[in-house]
Design a protein around this motif. Structure first.
Motif, PDB file in Angstrom:
ATOM      1  N   SER A   1       0.817  -1.206   0.000  1.00 47.87           N
ATOM      2  CA  SER A   1       0.000   0.000   0.000  1.00 47.87           C
ATOM      3  C   SER A   1       0.856   1.264   0.000  1.00 47.87           C
ATOM      4  CB  SER A   1      -0.929   0.000   1.220  1.00 47.87           C
ATOM      5  OG  SER A   1      -1.859   1.054   1.141  1.00 47.87           O
ATOM      6  N   LEU A   2       1.950   1.244   0.760  1.00 46.70           N
ATOM      7  CA  LEU A   2       2.825   2.416   0.814  1.00 46.70           C
ATOM      8  C   LEU A   2       3.403   2.759  -0.549  1.00 46.70           C
ATOM      9  CD1 LEU A   2       4.764   1.891   4.169  1.00 46.70           C
ATOM     10  CD2 LEU A   2       3.377   3.868   3.562  1.00 46.70           C
ATOM     11  N   VAL A   3       3.859   1.745  -1.270  1.00 45.68           N
ATOM     12  CA  VAL A   3       4.526   1.993  -2.552  1.00 45.68           C
ATOM     13  C   VAL A   3       3.518   2.130  -3.698  1.00 45.68           C
ATOM     14  CG1 VAL A   3       6.187   1.074  -4.221  1.00 45.68           C
ATOM     15  CG2 VAL A   3       6.608   0.806  -1.771  1.00 45.68           C
ATOM     16  N   ASP A   4       2.519   1.255  -3.723  1.00 48.28           N
ATOM     17  CA  ASP A   4       1.581   1.258  -4.849  1.00 48.28           C
ATOM     18  C   ASP A   4       0.491   2.313  -4.731  1.00 48.28           C
ATOM     19  OD1 ASP A   4       3.064  -0.854  -5.726  1.00 48.28           O
ATOM     20  OD2 ASP A   4       1.522  -2.374  -5.471  1.00 48.28           O
ATOM     21  N   TYR A   5       0.107   2.675  -3.472  1.00 44.08           N
ATOM     22  CA  TYR A   5      -1.000   3.613  -3.282  1.00 44.08           C
ATOM     23  C   TYR A   5      -0.609   4.847  -2.472  1.00 44.08           C
ATOM     24  CZ  TYR A   5      -3.725  -0.381  -4.896  1.00 44.08           C
ATOM     25  OH  TYR A   5      -4.220  -1.439  -5.633  1.00 44.08           O
ATOM     26  N   GLY A   6       0.598   4.866  -1.926  1.00 43.90           N
ATOM     27  CA  GLY A   6       1.070   6.037  -1.196  1.00 43.90           C
ATOM     28  C   GLY A   6       0.383   6.290   0.119  1.00 43.90           C
ATOM     29  N   THR A   7      -0.084   5.233   0.790  1.00 41.77           N
ATOM     30  CA  THR A   7      -0.781   5.399   2.065  1.00 41.77           C
ATOM     31  C   THR A   7      -0.554   4.177   2.953  1.00 41.77           C
ATOM     32  OG1 THR A   7      -2.960   5.661   3.095  1.00 41.77           O
ATOM     33  CG2 THR A   7      -2.872   4.438   1.027  1.00 41.77           C
ATOM     34  N   PHE A   8      -0.669   4.393   4.260  1.00 38.93           N
ATOM     35  CA  PHE A   8      -0.615   3.275   5.195  1.00 38.93           C
ATOM     36  C   PHE A   8      -1.946   2.509   5.235  1.00 38.93           C
ATOM     37  CE2 PHE A   8       2.966   5.709   6.850  1.00 38.93           C
ATOM     38  CZ  PHE A   8       3.857   4.711   7.215  1.00 38.93           C
ATOM     39  N   ALA A   9      -3.025   3.149   4.821  1.00 38.65           N
ATOM     40  CA  ALA A   9      -4.326   2.483   4.793  1.00 38.65           C
ATOM     41  C   ALA A   9      -4.282   1.351   3.771  1.00 38.65           C
ATOM     42  CB  ALA A   9      -5.419   3.481   4.439  1.00 38.65           C
ATOM     43  N   ILE A  10      -4.786   0.192   4.163  1.00 38.25           N
ATOM     44  CA  ILE A  10      -4.655  -0.998   3.305  1.00 38.25           C
ATOM     45  C   ILE A  10      -5.967  -1.367   2.622  1.00 38.25           C
ATOM     46  CG2 ILE A  10      -2.715  -1.907   4.638  1.00 38.25           C
ATOM     47  CD1 ILE A  10      -4.667  -3.814   6.030  1.00 38.25           C
ATOM     48  N   ASP A  11      -6.941  -0.465   2.613  1.00 41.92           N
ATOM     49  CA  ASP A  11      -8.252  -0.770   2.030  1.00 41.92           C
ATOM     50  C   ASP A  11      -8.151  -1.282   0.596  1.00 41.92           C
ATOM     51  OD1 ASP A  11      -8.210   1.510   3.955  1.00 41.92           O
ATOM     52  OD2 ASP A  11     -10.370   1.214   3.943  1.00 41.92           O
TER      53      ASP A  11
ATOM     54  N   GLY B   1      -8.549   8.115   9.573  1.00 42.64           N
ATOM     55  CA  GLY B   1      -7.240   8.486   9.061  1.00 42.64           C
ATOM     56  C   GLY B   1      -7.088   9.982   8.929  1.00 42.64           C
ATOM     57  N   ALA B   2      -5.992  10.387   8.310  1.00 40.31           N
ATOM     58  CA  ALA B   2      -5.698  11.815   8.172  1.00 40.31           C
ATOM     59  C   ALA B   2      -6.723  12.523   7.291  1.00 40.31           C
ATOM     60  CB  ALA B   2      -4.297  11.994   7.590  1.00 40.31           C
ATOM     61  N   ASP B   3      -7.415  11.777   6.421  1.00 36.30           N
ATOM     62  CA  ASP B   3      -8.410  12.381   5.539  1.00 36.30           C
ATOM     63  C   ASP B   3      -9.776  12.514   6.191  1.00 36.30           C
ATOM     64  OD1 ASP B   3      -9.118   9.742   5.673  1.00 36.30           O
ATOM     65  OD2 ASP B   3      -9.160   9.387   3.510  1.00 36.30           O
ATOM     66  N   GLY B   4      -9.870  12.144   7.481  1.00 34.48           N
ATOM     67  CA  GLY B   4     -11.135  12.262   8.192  1.00 34.48           C
ATOM     68  C   GLY B   4     -12.090  11.112   7.964  1.00 34.48           C
ATOM     69  N   LYS B   5     -11.656  10.106   7.228  1.00 36.45           N
ATOM     70  CA  LYS B   5     -12.492   8.934   6.974  1.00 36.45           C
ATOM     71  C   LYS B   5     -11.869   7.702   7.613  1.00 36.45           C
ATOM     72  CE  LYS B   5     -14.289  10.706   2.588  1.00 36.45           C
ATOM     73  NZ  LYS B   5     -15.633  10.951   3.161  1.00 36.45           N
ATOM     74  N   ARG B   6     -12.706   6.690   7.872  1.00 38.49           N
ATOM     75  CA  ARG B   6     -12.214   5.468   8.500  1.00 38.49           C
ATOM     76  C   ARG B   6     -11.595   4.534   7.458  1.00 38.49           C
ATOM     77  NH1 ARG B   6     -17.356   3.703  12.061  1.00 38.49           N
ATOM     78  NH2 ARG B   6     -18.400   4.342  10.130  1.00 38.49           N
ATOM     79  N   HIS B   7     -10.472   3.917   7.860  1.00 40.47           N
ATOM     80  CA  HIS B   7      -9.764   2.996   6.975  1.00 40.47           C
ATOM     81  C   HIS B   7      -9.229   1.820   7.787  1.00 40.47           C
ATOM     82  CE1 HIS B   7      -9.748   5.931   3.678  1.00 40.47           C
ATOM     83  NE2 HIS B   7      -9.400   6.834   4.584  1.00 40.47           N
ATOM     84  N   TYR B   8      -8.895   0.767   7.063  1.00 40.31           N
ATOM     85  CA  TYR B   8      -8.202  -0.365   7.663  1.00 40.31           C
ATOM     86  C   TYR B   8      -6.689  -0.127   7.606  1.00 40.31           C
ATOM     87  CZ  TYR B   8     -12.521  -3.101   7.627  1.00 40.31           C
ATOM     88  OH  TYR B   8     -13.782  -3.557   7.859  1.00 40.31           O
ATOM     89  N   TYR B   9      -6.019  -0.543   8.676  1.00 44.03           N
ATOM     90  CA  TYR B   9      -4.557  -0.459   8.761  1.00 44.03           C
ATOM     91  C   TYR B   9      -4.031  -1.758   9.351  1.00 44.03           C
ATOM     92  CZ  TYR B   9      -5.374   4.605   8.373  1.00 44.03           C
ATOM     93  OH  TYR B   9      -5.781   5.849   7.956  1.00 44.03           O
TER      94      TYR B   9
ATOM     95  N   TRP C   1       0.635   8.715  18.758  1.00 46.34           N
ATOM     96  CA  TRP C   1       1.944   8.264  19.235  1.00 46.34           C
ATOM     97  C   TRP C   1       1.862   6.856  19.804  1.00 46.34           C
ATOM     98  CZ3 TRP C   1       5.659  11.132  17.456  1.00 46.34           C
ATOM     99  CH2 TRP C   1       5.491  12.494  17.285  1.00 46.34           C
ATOM    100  N   LYS C   2       0.643   6.423  20.157  1.00 50.35           N
ATOM    101  CA  LYS C   2       0.476   5.091  20.732  1.00 50.35           C
ATOM    102  C   LYS C   2       0.344   4.052  19.624  1.00 50.35           C
ATOM    103  CE  LYS C   2      -3.230   5.949  23.093  1.00 50.35           C
ATOM    104  NZ  LYS C   2      -4.369   5.761  24.031  1.00 50.35           N
ATOM    105  N   PRO C   3       0.926   2.871  19.799  1.00 54.48           N
ATOM    106  CA  PRO C   3       0.778   1.814  18.796  1.00 54.48           C
ATOM    107  C   PRO C   3      -0.652   1.292  18.779  1.00 54.48           C
ATOM    108  CG  PRO C   3       1.909   0.974  20.735  1.00 54.48           C
ATOM    109  CD  PRO C   3       1.792   2.449  20.930  1.00 54.48           C
ATOM    110  N   PRO C   4      -1.052   0.605  17.708  1.00 54.53           N
ATOM    111  CA  PRO C   4      -2.440   0.129  17.603  1.00 54.53           C
ATOM    112  C   PRO C   4      -2.915  -0.691  18.791  1.00 54.53           C
ATOM    113  CG  PRO C   4      -1.373  -0.050  15.473  1.00 54.53           C
ATOM    114  CD  PRO C   4      -0.302   0.374  16.453  1.00 54.53           C
ATOM    115  N   TYR C   5      -2.029  -1.561  19.350  1.00 51.17           N
ATOM    116  CA  TYR C   5      -2.493  -2.426  20.439  1.00 51.17           C
ATOM    117  C   TYR C   5      -2.849  -1.648  21.700  1.00 51.17           C
ATOM    118  CZ  TYR C   5       2.440  -2.094  21.909  1.00 51.17           C
ATOM    119  OH  TYR C   5       3.682  -1.635  22.270  1.00 51.17           O
TER     120      TYR C   5
END
Length: 521
Positions: free
Chosen positions: A55-65, A83-91, A271-275
């Motif tokens: 996703s980072l290289v092909d789509y330029g985002t951490f979101a994996i939708d 996410g940063a765009d104000g919408k919900r995404h999978y990561y 700053w906190k990790p997902p877990y």
């Protein structure tokens, strides 16, 4: 033979063992496939990391939708948040530092060779695994050889320990899949190599302190319990050489800390990790219980709730979704139109409206009670968990009994006359005990043996330290033929356990499988 001739012969044997070990790993990487050959990723764990890399290289985002829209790329190891765009995404739920580093490697391959993970997943994954994991093993082998040559007392002992590292641990097993444990173990090997040069040999070169701090911090960034290594090693070096530790060692550790926290914030806006996002966020409003609870229990959004949200500049859609989690006590309000979710929790005599911070709680999550299965349900008894962690179906000593000799070697070092080696052994024993107790006393949901995997992977980062305490026992065995044969038998069993899941380390150990066959599990 002269000492130089002996050393040259040992180096030749080291190279031969490396060639066989690496050749075997590359051969296994060449055979890698999963899901009937549809993709090269072996589990939800590594697939989650690969999804971020792509996703980072092909789509330029951490979101994996966009990546997981192809179900072959989907993973249960994911979170869902704004996410940063104000919408919900999978990561991916995995710490992003490793994914960022691998994405740099993938970018070079994609732009230099014209191969993408989307079109050529097998080719790209195999290239990256060879570069990354074989490269990491070569670094570990180099550090181990340096330590063996410095501190070993017998040719047989040195070669025995190196053979153990090359074939008798789960680090080579996991070298065919992207994982954080191999990275952390290699960093630990480098940290103990550089640390002993300072503590045992009395070296004071600034680069040793910088490297030890960097390596220990990098181990912690990839395997959180290795934070204990950073703390103890940092304290030891601070006692030994305070100025050099502060001037050179601390900057090395800070560099990793900045990269780790920085990539986490870059990926998730936190700053906190997902877990760490498993509970409700702060309260943003309160509601009167009598005015709202009854209608909420009926799955309806009452007017006082809409008015309260309007006061917060949030206009709820006509048909937001309301989930009654606990009647009269807890509700979840989800509005897909405004793409937001909130928790409504009764506290004393009011209902608090809280921001949503439960990133693992989403529509199709695997991690909700009633959905999880198998080992992910958790081991009810802590005593049973400890037993299987050490000598049971995921046991450190039952699967890889070579570590029995490490315990023997540690006792020999503690009883020896060398105070500095006693200090090193105390540190290794402390780290091991702390880690074992840490996992033993985790809550039920975390007592799952690391999920479906071929060993208790959360202790793998300690393997280089156990190789260090193996040295005196190996040297002692070298003088006794019967002891050599016994050590060889322990190594053979360990190597067989490591080889059993040769084509997919994300599978249960042979002891677990046998107990399943017997109907014990």
């Amino acid at each position: 033979m002269t000492d130089d001739a002996n050393r040259q012969l040992r180096l030749a044997i080291y190279v031969l063992l490396i060639a066989v070990s690496v050749g075997t790993i590359i051969g296994r990487i060449g055979q890698m496939s999963a899901n009937h050959g549809k993709h090269p990723f072996m589990s939800a764990n590594d697939r989650s990391r690969w999804a971020t890399v792509r996703s980072l290289v092909d789509y330029g985002t951490f979101a994996i939708d966009d990546v997981i829209a192809d179900r072959r790329w989907d993973s249960i190891d994911k979170v869902y948040h704004v996410g940063a765009d104000g919408k919900r995404h999978y990561y991916s739920s995995k710490p992003p530092l490793m994914a960022v580093m691998l994405a740099g490697e993938y970018w070079v391959i994609k732009n230099g060779m014209g191969l993408s993970l989307g079109s050529y997943p097998f080719y790209v994954a195999r290239i990256m695994l060879v570069i990354t994991n074989v490269g990491l093993l070569l670094v570990m082998f180099a550090s181990l050889i340096a330590m063996l040559e410095r501190y070993g007392r017998s040719d047989w002992g040195r070669l025995f320990i190196f053979t153990t590292a090359a074939f008798g641990t789960f680090l080579t097993t996991f070298a065919i899949t992207i994982n954080n444990h191999l990275v952390a173990a290699v960093a630990t090997m480098v940290a103990i190599d550089l640390g002993t040069r300072i503590w045992i040999d009395g070296k004071r070169d600034a680069w040793l302190f910088f490297g030890a701090g960097f390596a220990a911090a990098f181990a912690a960034a990839n395997d959180l319990p290795a934070l204990s290594l950073l703390g103890l090693l940092g304290l030891a070096l601070l006692i030994k050489a305070p100025a050099k530790t502060l001037v050179a060692g601390v900057p090395g550790a800070l560099l990793v800390a900045i990269a780790s926290f920085g990539t986490t914030y870059w990926a998730h806006g936190s700053w906190k990790p997902p877990y760490a996002h498993r509970s409700d966020g702060p309260a943003i409003a309160t509601l009167d219980v009598d005015a709202a609870a009854a209608e909420l229990d009926q799955g309806e959004v009452p007017e006082p709730v809409r008015a309260k949200f309007a006061a917060l500049d949030v206009q709820l859609s006509e048909t937001p979704e309301l989930q009654v989690r606990e009647a009269g006590d807890r509700w979840v309000l989800d509005d897909p139109i405004v793409d937001r979710r909130w928790a409504l929790q009764k506290v004393d005599n009011v209902i608090e409206v809280r921001t949503w911070d439960r990133w693992y709680d989403y529509a199709d999550t695997y991690w909700r009670d009633g959905v999880k299965k198998g080992v992910d349900l958790g081991e009810q008894s802590r005593l049973t968990y400890l037993f299987h962690m050490l000598v049971g179906h995921h046991g450190v000593f039952s699967l890889t009994p070579i570590w029995i000799l490490s315990v023997v070697g540690g006792v020999m070092l503690l009883r020896g006359d060398d105070r500095q080696w006693r200090d090193v052994t105390i540190m290794i024993a402390t780290l091991t005990i702390v880690c074992v107790l840490f996992y033993t006393f985790r809550p039920l949901k975390d007592r799952n043996y690391g999920g479906v995997c071929s060993g208790f992977r959360w202790l793998f980062w300690l393997i280089p330290l156990w190789l260090v305490t193996l040295q005196p026992a190996a040297d002692w065995c070298a003088k006794r033929r019967w002891a050599c044969w016994l050590a060889a038998l322990l190594l053979l069993i360990s190597a067989a356990s490591a080889a059993y899941p040769a084509l997919n380390p994300w599978s249960h150990p042979w002891i677990y499988r046998y107990q399943e066959y017997l109907g014990w599990l």
